[in-house]
Design an enzyme around this catalytic site. Structure first.
Site, mmCIF file in Angstrom:
data_model
loop_
_atom_site.group_PDB
_atom_site.id
_atom_site.type_symbol
_atom_site.label_atom_id
_atom_site.label_comp_id
_atom_site.label_asym_id
_atom_site.label_seq_id
_atom_site.Cartn_x
_atom_site.Cartn_y
_atom_site.Cartn_z
ATOM 1 C CD GLU A 7 1.076 0.646 2.968
ATOM 2 O OE1 GLU A 7 0.807 1.553 2.813
ATOM 3 O OE2 GLU A 7 2.068 -0.140 3.381
ATOM 4 C CD GLU B 135 7.929 1.875 -1.124
ATOM 5 O OE1 GLU B 135 8.387 0.933 -1.892
ATOM 6 O OE2 GLU B 135 8.104 3.114 -0.864
#
Length: 337
Positions: free
Chosen positions: A161, A304
């Site tokens: 994310e 991430e």
């Protein structure tokens, strides 16, 4: 215990090694066999999916970075310059980046899939982060990402994310799902210190107090305090079991989504593999709630999908042990019985 789980456990127990000597690899191998319903589990091709969105709560000063960094990092993903880009390539995985709710217009950005529900959530400190319709749409973005991956022959997904402010959202969800206090659930995120950290804890505490009465309703907690990217993560996890798709959970944010998804649909838990325990406060609590044993503990807190990419070769190793390692009978080695 399913028949496949029993067969896989028997298979791993009869490999040329002392029982349990490969530790977590053995448990992961059995879990992979159960998820994919085969004693020949395969993880390739594999894909890392990064969902990006902004958070209205960033206006409350809970992050060390301004909200525009979300869009800047989405551009960095598209250009191949972010950590997850390098680590996914190193792990032999493709990367898909999805805009679920970034405030900036990324429509012209090649390499980012436009699935924008709205430009960021509302400020969860003041009102519900999403409407019911917005939540449904964000969940569907995640579901469709898994359907698309399965239709393209992907056999394993890592979830990540990007969203400035999302550790505040995740801390609230972890606090509500784990029944812990705000201080225990709230970490430093992008590196907040001093008064800013105290402010972040106060925001988490205030919202948790407002929502504690609905803590037994995970979907409503997600609507009130989640992010659009967090909802997409939940949707992806809810969809994965139907496709026998192993999911590698990245860090704190994705684990918060896992808490919601598993509370909504307990069968989700068996497809989840946890990449690491991050340095973020609350992550250990969330992992314990999920009875999850992470593969790595490297002091990371980037997000991430970076840890998911790092963990993928370890999961490949677990699959290879089950598929390719000789049994005592195959190798003519005494089992000691």
């Amino acid at each position: 215990m399913s028949a496949m789980t029993a067969d896989a456990q028997n298979c791993i127990d009869n490999k040329t090694k002392p029982p349990g000597s490969l530790g977590l690899l053995e448990a992961m191998a059995v879990q992979l066999a159960t998820v994919q319903d085969t004693l020949q589990p395969q993880l390739d091709p594999a894909r890392i999916i990064v969902f990006g969105a902004d958070h209205g709560v960033a206006a409350a000063g809970v992050s060390a970075f301004p909200a525009e960094v979300t869009a800047q990092m989405m551009s960095n993903f598209a250009a191949g310059g972010a950590a997850v880009c390098v680590l996914a390539a190193n792990a032999g995985a493709s990367l898909e980046v999805i805009d679920v709710g970034v405030m900036a217009d990324l429509g012209e950005l090649a390499g980012v899939l436009d699935c924008k529900v709205r430009p960021g959530t509302r400020n969860l400190l003041e009102e519900a982060a999403m409407s019911h319709e917005e939540l449904d749409k964000a969940l569907q973005v995640g579901r469709e990402a898994v359907v698309r991956a399965a239709s393209e022959g992907q056999r394993c997904l890592g979830l990540g994310e990007m969203g400035i402010g999302n550790t505040t959202s995740a801390a609230i969800l972890v606090g509500l799902m784990c029944g812990c206090d705000a201080q225990s659930a709230t970490g430093r995120g992008t590196g907040v210190e001093g008064e800013q950290y105290s402010r972040k804890q106060a925001v988490v505490a205030e919202v948790m107090q407002r929502l504690v009465a609905i803590s037994d309703d995970p979907l409503e907690c997600l609507r009130e305090a989640g992010g659009l990217e967090v909802a997409a993560l939940v949707g992806a996890m809810l969809e994965a079991p139907a496709h026998r798709m192993p999911i590698v959970v990245d860090g704190f944010i994705v684990t918060a989504a896992a808490l919601i998804a598993c509370r909504m649909k307990p069968s989700v838990r068996h497809v989840l593999f946890f990449a690491h325990q991050s340095a973020e406060a609350g992550h250990e609590l969330a992992l314990k709630q999920l009875q999850a044993e992470p593969m790595l503990q490297l002091g990371m807190r980037l997000g991430e999908g970076s840890a998911a990419a790092l963990a993928l070769p370890i999961l490949r190793g677990a699959a290879a042990i089950l598929r390719d390692m000789a049994s005592f009978a195959d190798a003519g080695v005494s089992s000691g019985e």
